[in-house]
Design an enzyme around this catalytic site. Sequence first.
Site, mmCIF file in Angstrom:
data_model
loop_
_atom_site.group_PDB
_atom_site.id
_atom_site.type_symbol
_atom_site.label_atom_id
_atom_site.label_comp_id
_atom_site.label_asym_id
_atom_site.label_seq_id
_atom_site.Cartn_x
_atom_site.Cartn_y
_atom_site.Cartn_z
ATOM 1 N N ARG A 186 -9.666 16.075 6.141
ATOM 2 C CA ARG A 186 -10.488 16.356 4.942
ATOM 3 C C ARG A 186 -11.865 16.859 5.367
ATOM 4 O O ARG A 186 -12.396 16.426 6.384
ATOM 5 C CB ARG A 186 -10.666 15.081 4.102
ATOM 6 C CG ARG A 186 -9.409 14.674 3.382
ATOM 7 C CD ARG A 186 -9.590 13.328 2.687
ATOM 8 N NE ARG A 186 -8.733 12.331 3.256
ATOM 9 C CZ ARG A 186 -8.822 11.014 3.028
ATOM 10 N NH1 ARG A 186 -9.750 10.556 2.227
ATOM 11 N NH2 ARG A 186 -7.991 10.180 3.586
ATOM 12 N N ARG A 232 -2.702 -2.087 -3.333
ATOM 13 C CA ARG A 232 -3.925 -1.313 -3.141
ATOM 14 C C ARG A 232 -3.865 -0.140 -4.120
ATOM 15 O O ARG A 232 -2.934 0.674 -4.054
ATOM 16 C CB ARG A 232 -3.972 -0.805 -1.710
ATOM 17 C CG ARG A 232 -5.202 0.006 -1.471
ATOM 18 C CD ARG A 232 -5.207 0.555 -0.080
ATOM 19 N NE ARG A 232 -6.438 1.287 0.139
ATOM 20 C CZ ARG A 232 -6.776 1.831 1.274
ATOM 21 N NH1 ARG A 232 -5.993 1.718 2.311
ATOM 22 N NH2 ARG A 232 -7.906 2.492 1.395
ATOM 23 N N GLU A 250 -7.914 -4.936 5.195
ATOM 24 C CA GLU A 250 -7.793 -4.709 3.750
ATOM 25 C C GLU A 250 -6.653 -5.537 3.158
ATOM 26 O O GLU A 250 -6.742 -5.999 2.024
ATOM 27 C CB GLU A 250 -7.547 -3.211 3.486
ATOM 28 C CG GLU A 250 -8.780 -2.368 3.769
ATOM 29 C CD GLU A 250 -8.461 -0.963 4.224
ATOM 30 O OE1 GLU A 250 -7.830 -0.805 5.297
ATOM 31 O OE2 GLU A 250 -8.838 -0.013 3.530
ATOM 32 N N HIS A 268 -16.814 3.023 8.221
ATOM 33 C CA HIS A 268 -15.347 2.913 8.238
ATOM 34 C C HIS A 268 -14.836 4.252 8.761
ATOM 35 O O HIS A 268 -14.783 5.241 8.025
ATOM 36 C CB HIS A 268 -14.833 2.625 6.810
ATOM 37 C CG HIS A 268 -13.344 2.626 6.692
ATOM 38 N ND1 HIS A 268 -12.605 1.480 6.465
ATOM 39 C CD2 HIS A 268 -12.444 3.628 6.777
ATOM 40 C CE1 HIS A 268 -11.326 1.778 6.432
ATOM 41 N NE2 HIS A 268 -11.200 3.091 6.610
ATOM 42 N N HIS A 287 -12.698 3.218 -0.164
ATOM 43 C CA HIS A 287 -12.578 2.267 0.957
ATOM 44 C C HIS A 287 -13.205 0.915 0.602
ATOM 45 O O HIS A 287 -13.647 0.167 1.472
ATOM 46 C CB HIS A 287 -13.251 2.800 2.249
ATOM 47 C CG HIS A 287 -12.516 3.938 2.883
ATOM 48 N ND1 HIS A 287 -13.153 5.020 3.437
ATOM 49 C CD2 HIS A 287 -11.193 4.154 3.066
ATOM 50 C CE1 HIS A 287 -12.254 5.860 3.919
ATOM 51 N NE2 HIS A 287 -11.054 5.356 3.710
ATOM 52 N N ASN A 338 0.881 -1.168 0.000
ATOM 53 C CA ASN A 338 0.000 0.000 0.000
ATOM 54 C C ASN A 338 0.918 1.218 0.000
ATOM 55 O O ASN A 338 1.520 1.550 1.017
ATOM 56 C CB ASN A 338 -0.885 -0.031 1.252
ATOM 57 C CG ASN A 338 -1.850 1.132 1.297
ATOM 58 O OD1 ASN A 338 -1.845 1.996 0.415
ATOM 59 N ND2 ASN A 338 -2.667 1.172 2.332
HETATM 60 P P1 AMP Z 1 -6.932 4.463 10.587
HETATM 61 O O1 AMP Z 1 -6.835 5.515 9.516
HETATM 62 O O2 AMP Z 1 -8.012 3.461 10.353
HETATM 63 O O3 AMP Z 1 -5.612 3.838 10.928
HETATM 64 O O4 AMP Z 1 -7.393 5.249 11.907
HETATM 65 C C1 AMP Z 1 -6.540 6.192 12.482
HETATM 66 C C2 AMP Z 1 -7.290 7.004 13.490
HETATM 67 O O5 AMP Z 1 -7.907 6.152 14.480
HETATM 68 C C3 AMP Z 1 -6.357 7.903 14.297
HETATM 69 O O6 AMP Z 1 -6.183 9.105 13.678
HETATM 70 C C4 AMP Z 1 -7.103 8.065 15.594
HETATM 71 O O7 AMP Z 1 -7.852 9.250 15.512
HETATM 72 C C5 AMP Z 1 -8.068 6.912 15.658
HETATM 73 N N1 AMP Z 1 -7.841 6.077 16.835
HETATM 74 C C6 AMP Z 1 -6.947 5.068 17.003
HETATM 75 N N2 AMP Z 1 -7.033 4.549 18.250
HETATM 76 C C7 AMP Z 1 -8.007 5.241 18.893
HETATM 77 C C8 AMP Z 1 -8.580 5.200 20.212
HETATM 78 N N3 AMP Z 1 -8.161 4.321 21.123
HETATM 79 N N4 AMP Z 1 -9.562 6.075 20.512
HETATM 80 C C9 AMP Z 1 -9.996 6.970 19.590
HETATM 81 N N5 AMP Z 1 -9.503 7.061 18.353
HETATM 82 C C10 AMP Z 1 -8.525 6.212 17.999
#
Ligand code: AMP
Length: 394
Positions: A241, A95, A379, A208, A183, A9
């Site tokens: 965003r 990806r 993913e 998501h 996504h 990715n």
């Molecule tokens: P992703 O893009 O799916 O990796 O999600 C990343 C985002 O998940 C981060 O910017 C955080 O804002 C959020 N995140 C990760 N762990 C936690 C948590 N324990 N509580 C709240 N938000 C979280």
Amino acid sequence: MTQGILVINSGSSSVKFALFSDDGLSEPKPLFKGQIEGLGTDPCFQVKDSNGRKIDARDEWPRGSTLNHTGALRYILSWLEDCASNVKIQAAGHRIVHGGLDYEHAVRIDKHVLEDLEGLIPLAPLHQPHNLAAIRALAEVAPKMPQVACFDTAFHRTQPRVAQLFPLPRALAEAGVRRYGFHGLSYEYIAHCLPDVLPDADKVVVAHLGSGASMCALLDGKSIESSMGFTAVDGLPMGTRCGGIDPGVILHLVQNLGYDAKAIEKLMYKESGLLGVSGVSNDMRDLETSDNPHAAEAVDLFVYHIGKYLGMLTSALQGIDALVFTAGIGENSPIIRERVCQRAAWLGIRLDREANRKGGPCISTPDSPVSAWVIPTNEELMIALHVRNVLQLG
Ligand code: AMP
């Protein structure tokens, strides 16, 4: 020797990878997951084993170094050769953010596919060039390795035509100005899990919620509507965003406030969303613990928009059996899940607070008319499965 599938990715400043072992029969098993971050400024290699334990890696590059995609893939392959020497990598899956209208499924990459995908760069200028750079880089480093493109848009090609069309003159739709949805690999993975987790649910909304956030309506496991449209900036407010805004705002910025296209792009992709509204952070963890009222307002706005899209997607489905939370915020934030479910009480979602605090998987009460779930997305596994199917490995 174990057979392996490499998943890539690639972004502008990082190359993420995952290595799976694959016996061609059971689900591919994760062996390593890692990334090289900071390609343009001080690259840094990190890797974890299948239990999520960090593996100590040598600090390879002196301060001030830079690395291109070829250098990054060369390093990753040579690390895997040393540290996973019992695995023969038979193929790689990438990806790819945009497959346009023509790519409804994952596909083996050849010269013609690559040319087609280059033609889609104007539709995803911030992501597609970096996805394609990794394909070219891997072809240079491992010319014999078959490569498969797995698209974030492909899963949404089942949406009805009315969901894909903008109310713009027809010629623009024919020129590709349509709602594509993104996504898709994440939603496809959730759809892949649903028969086991929720065999009786036909109408499912998936949220998501990560640094990029979107929602999707699944009817019998197929996408019929999503919150993202022409680009991955549409729909929900995200980390940086803006999500959907009145297009008139853009005209106002250009006509009256001196913005040009580059400045608008920066504003919409990098300076808005949770970061723009809070002025504090794009990370939900920071906002949840901040006592700044603007941070609270950013969270309110996020929850409000999730509720709004939940209503829209339920209308597209003409009902709802279950709501699924996934991705970084969806999987890890009981606070956001609770607030979303509370606002959805009118739909028939009754939250089990204790189950929610523990992270599910089911977070609704046994008598809840509509159930709510936490299903971690995967993913990378979806890409590994596509590689196996496209190349008929096993
Ligand atoms: P992703 O893009 O799916 O990796 O999600 C990343 C985002 O998940 C981060 O910017 C955080 O804002 C959020 N995140 C990760 N762990 C936690 C948590 N324990 N509580 C709240 N938000 C979280």
